[in-house]
Design a protein around this motif. Structure first.
Motif, PDB file in Angstrom:
ATOM      1  N   ILE A 139      37.821  33.438  38.772  1.00 22.18           N
ATOM      2  CA  ILE A 139      39.063  33.023  39.442  1.00 22.18           C
ATOM      3  C   ILE A 139      40.241  33.079  38.469  1.00 22.18           C
ATOM      4  O   ILE A 139      41.334  33.552  38.818  1.00 22.18           O
ATOM      5  N   ILE A 140      40.022  32.623  37.238  1.00 22.89           N
ATOM      6  CA  ILE A 140      41.093  32.661  36.233  1.00 22.89           C
ATOM      7  C   ILE A 140      41.501  34.106  35.938  1.00 22.89           C
ATOM      8  O   ILE A 140      42.696  34.423  35.849  1.00 22.89           O
ATOM      9  N   LEU A 141      40.502  34.998  35.818  1.00 18.24           N
ATOM     10  CA  LEU A 141      40.817  36.408  35.572  1.00 18.24           C
ATOM     11  C   LEU A 141      41.571  37.024  36.743  1.00 18.24           C
ATOM     12  O   LEU A 141      42.520  37.788  36.542  1.00 18.24           O
ATOM     13  N   ARG A 142      41.152  36.701  37.980  1.00 15.88           N
ATOM     14  CA  ARG A 142      41.855  37.251  39.155  1.00 15.88           C
ATOM     15  C   ARG A 142      43.298  36.757  39.209  1.00 15.88           C
ATOM     16  O   ARG A 142      44.209  37.528  39.544  1.00 15.88           O
ATOM     17  N   ALA A 151      45.130  35.888  36.617  1.00 17.12           N
ATOM     18  CA  ALA A 151      45.846  36.593  35.548  1.00 17.12           C
ATOM     19  C   ALA A 151      46.139  38.037  35.955  1.00 17.12           C
ATOM     20  O   ALA A 151      47.248  38.545  35.716  1.00 17.12           O
ATOM     21  N   GLU A 152      45.158  38.699  36.577  1.00 20.90           N
ATOM     22  CA  GLU A 152      45.372  40.074  37.040  1.00 20.90           C
ATOM     23  C   GLU A 152      46.497  40.134  38.062  1.00 20.90           C
ATOM     24  O   GLU A 152      47.347  41.034  38.012  1.00 20.90           O
ATOM     25  N   LEU A 153      46.528  39.153  38.957  1.00 24.16           N
ATOM     26  CA  LEU A 153      47.575  39.100  39.973  1.00 24.16           C
ATOM     27  C   LEU A 153      48.937  38.872  39.333  1.00 24.16           C
ATOM     28  O   LEU A 153      49.915  39.562  39.658  1.00 24.16           O
ATOM     29  N   ALA A 154      49.007  37.933  38.399  1.00 21.47           N
ATOM     30  CA  ALA A 154      50.289  37.626  37.744  1.00 21.47           C
ATOM     31  C   ALA A 154      50.790  38.810  36.918  1.00 21.47           C
ATOM     32  O   ALA A 154      51.973  39.165  36.991  1.00 21.47           O
ATOM     33  N   PHE A 155      49.903  39.423  36.147  1.00 28.05           N
ATOM     34  CA  PHE A 155      50.324  40.542  35.301  1.00 28.05           C
ATOM     35  C   PHE A 155      50.768  41.730  36.144  1.00 28.05           C
ATOM     36  O   PHE A 155      51.751  42.402  35.823  1.00 28.05           O
ATOM     37  N   ALA A 156      50.049  42.009  37.219  1.00 31.09           N
ATOM     38  CA  ALA A 156      50.437  43.122  38.096  1.00 31.09           C
ATOM     39  C   ALA A 156      51.772  42.837  38.775  1.00 31.09           C
ATOM     40  O   ALA A 156      52.584  43.749  38.950  1.00 31.09           O
ATOM     41  N   ALA A 202      53.453  45.787  27.620  1.00 31.11           N
ATOM     42  CA  ALA A 202      52.594  44.684  27.200  1.00 31.11           C
ATOM     43  C   ALA A 202      51.789  44.126  28.370  1.00 31.11           C
ATOM     44  O   ALA A 202      50.584  43.881  28.245  1.00 31.11           O
ATOM     45  N   PHE A 203      52.430  43.934  29.508  1.00 34.93           N
ATOM     46  CA  PHE A 203      51.711  43.391  30.656  1.00 34.93           C
ATOM     47  C   PHE A 203      50.743  44.410  31.264  1.00 34.93           C
ATOM     48  O   PHE A 203      49.726  44.026  31.834  1.00 34.93           O
ATOM     49  N   ALA A 204      51.049  45.684  31.134  1.00 29.90           N
ATOM     50  CA  ALA A 204      50.090  46.706  31.571  1.00 29.90           C
ATOM     51  C   ALA A 204      48.835  46.652  30.706  1.00 29.90           C
ATOM     52  O   ALA A 204      47.708  46.748  31.208  1.00 29.90           O
ATOM     53  N   PHE A 205      49.016  46.465  29.405  1.00 28.82           N
ATOM     54  CA  PHE A 205      47.865  46.347  28.506  1.00 28.82           C
ATOM     55  C   PHE A 205      47.062  45.082  28.795  1.00 28.82           C
ATOM     56  O   PHE A 205      45.828  45.121  28.865  1.00 28.82           O
ATOM     57  N   LEU A 206      47.750  43.965  28.994  1.00 30.31           N
ATOM     58  CA  LEU A 206      47.054  42.715  29.320  1.00 30.31           C
ATOM     59  C   LEU A 206      46.297  42.828  30.639  1.00 30.31           C
ATOM     60  O   LEU A 206      45.183  42.311  30.772  1.00 30.31           O
ATOM     61  N   SER A 207      46.880  43.496  31.596  1.00 28.15           N
ATOM     62  CA  SER A 207      46.202  43.694  32.877  1.00 28.15           C
ATOM     63  C   SER A 207      44.962  44.552  32.711  1.00 28.15           C
ATOM     64  O   SER A 207      43.909  44.271  33.299  1.00 28.15           O
ATOM     65  N   ALA A 208      45.060  45.596  31.906  1.00 31.82           N
ATOM     66  CA  ALA A 208      43.897  46.458  31.659  1.00 31.82           C
ATOM     67  C   ALA A 208      42.769  45.665  31.022  1.00 31.82           C
ATOM     68  O   ALA A 208      41.596  45.810  31.405  1.00 31.82           O
ATOM     69  N   ILE A 209      43.095  44.796  30.075  1.00 31.84           N
ATOM     70  CA  ILE A 209      42.079  43.979  29.418  1.00 31.84           C
ATOM     71  C   ILE A 209      41.452  43.007  30.411  1.00 31.84           C
ATOM     72  O   ILE A 209      40.226  42.825  30.439  1.00 31.84           O
ATOM     73  N   CYS A 210      42.264  42.381  31.249  1.00 26.68           N
ATOM     74  CA  CYS A 210      41.720  41.438  32.239  1.00 26.68           C
ATOM     75  C   CYS A 210      40.791  42.132  33.228  1.00 26.68           C
ATOM     76  O   CYS A 210      39.726  41.597  33.571  1.00 26.68           O
ATOM     77  N   TRP A 211      41.165  43.311  33.705  1.00 27.90           N
ATOM     78  CA  TRP A 211      40.300  44.043  34.631  1.00 27.90           C
ATOM     79  C   TRP A 211      39.003  44.459  33.943  1.00 27.90           C
ATOM     80  O   TRP A 211      37.938  44.445  34.559  1.00 27.90           O
ATOM     81  N   LEU A 212      39.084  44.825  32.669  1.00 26.13           N
ATOM     82  CA  LEU A 212      37.877  45.202  31.934  1.00 26.13           C
ATOM     83  C   LEU A 212      36.947  44.001  31.744  1.00 26.13           C
ATOM     84  O   LEU A 212      35.730  44.110  31.948  1.00 26.13           O
ATOM     85  N   VAL A 213      37.500  42.860  31.381  1.00 25.99           N
ATOM     86  CA  VAL A 213      36.678  41.651  31.227  1.00 25.99           C
ATOM     87  C   VAL A 213      36.088  41.245  32.567  1.00 25.99           C
ATOM     88  O   VAL A 213      34.929  40.817  32.639  1.00 25.99           O
ATOM     89  N   SER A 214      36.845  41.384  33.629  1.00 29.30           N
ATOM     90  CA  SER A 214      36.334  41.081  34.965  1.00 29.30           C
ATOM     91  C   SER A 214      35.180  42.007  35.334  1.00 29.30           C
ATOM     92  O   SER A 214      34.189  41.575  35.949  1.00 29.30           O
ATOM     93  N   ALA A 215      35.276  43.276  34.969  1.00 31.51           N
ATOM     94  CA  ALA A 215      34.181  44.222  35.230  1.00 31.51           C
ATOM     95  C   ALA A 215      32.943  43.862  34.426  1.00 31.51           C
ATOM     96  O   ALA A 215      31.818  43.900  34.948  1.00 31.51           O
ATOM     97  N   ILE A 216      33.128  43.488  33.177  1.00 34.06           N
ATOM     98  CA  ILE A 216      31.986  43.107  32.337  1.00 34.06           C
ATOM     99  C   ILE A 216      31.336  41.837  32.875  1.00 34.06           C
ATOM    100  O   ILE A 216      30.103  41.738  32.939  1.00 34.06           O
ATOM    101  N   LEU A 217      32.148  40.869  33.298  1.00 38.74           N
ATOM    102  CA  LEU A 217      31.611  39.643  33.892  1.00 38.74           C
ATOM    103  C   LEU A 217      30.850  39.939  35.175  1.00 38.74           C
ATOM    104  O   LEU A 217      29.764  39.396  35.406  1.00 38.74           O
ATOM    105  N   GLY A 218      31.392  40.802  36.015  1.00 40.63           N
ATOM    106  CA  GLY A 218      30.706  41.171  37.249  1.00 40.63           C
ATOM    107  C   GLY A 218      29.398  41.899  36.988  1.00 40.63           C
ATOM    108  O   GLY A 218      28.394  41.657  37.665  1.00 40.63           O
ATOM    109  N   LEU A 219      29.395  42.784  36.013  1.00 42.81           N
ATOM    110  CA  LEU A 219      28.166  43.491  35.651  1.00 42.81           C
ATOM    111  C   LEU A 219      27.120  42.519  35.127  1.00 42.81           C
ATOM    112  O   LEU A 219      25.948  42.579  35.517  1.00 42.81           O
TER     113      LEU A 219
END
Length: 170
Positions: free
Chosen positions: A9-12, A14-19, A122-139
């Motif tokens: 939920i925290i990652l989602r 953050a992804e929403l805010a950064f986007a 900067a926010f594009a990079f932060l968003s990319a990191i959040c989506w990657l961490v979310s993918a790793i968590l989901g996996l």
């Protein structure tokens, strides 16, 4: 696994805010450059589309269901899209605003300035990191919950499998 759900939920969020930040700042630049060629603005249009898709998927997948963890391939794909947007924007700046992570002359007063472009990067990079961490968590969550449970006894113990989301009961 309540910790994984809270982290998701925290990652989602953050992804929403950064986007949303990227969409707002980049949309302001696109609005200010009306009349320019679409080819000249292609990087920014691409970034705006990625931000829009990220906002949509972050809102839809924000609800804390266990099914939200099975979207890790889409999370990974969106992470790749964000890393591409980050690379395109860094290449577009090409040192014209100084070193990309030099925030010494950051200002909120100028519109369509170097500080605005650096914030988008900067926010594009932060968003990319959040989506990657979310993918790793989901996996991780999916792999952990789809394991076959075997016992070492000689009795015929039942084997548990989680039904795949794409298989029907028919």
């Amino acid at each position: 696994m309540a910790l994984a759900e809270i982290l998701s939920i925290i990652l989602r969020l953050a992804e929403l805010a950064f986007a949303a930040v990227v969409a707002g700042l980049n949309g302001d630049f696109l609005h200010a450059s009306r009349g320019a060629s679409s080819w000249d603005l292609a990087r920014h249009i691409y970034t705006e589309v990625v931000a829009g898709l990220s906002i949509l998927f972050a809102i839809v997948w924000l609800f804390p269901f266990s099914g939200s963890f099975i979207h890790y391939p889409a999370d990974f794909f969106l992470s790749i899209l964000w890393f591409i947007a980050f690379g395109l924007l860094v290449d577009w700046l090409n040192g014209s605003c100084g070193y990309i992570f030099d925030w010494g002359e950051f200002s909120f007063r100028d519109t369509a300035s170097c500080s605005q472009f650096k914030a988008v990067v900067a926010f594009a990079f932060l968003s990319a990191i959040c989506w990657l961490v979310s993918a790793i968590l989901g996996l991780y969550w999916t792999r952990r919950h789809t394991r076959t449970h075997h016992t070492t006894t000689t009795t015929a113990a039942p084997t548990y499998h989680r039904r795949r989301w794409y298989r029907s009961r028919v």
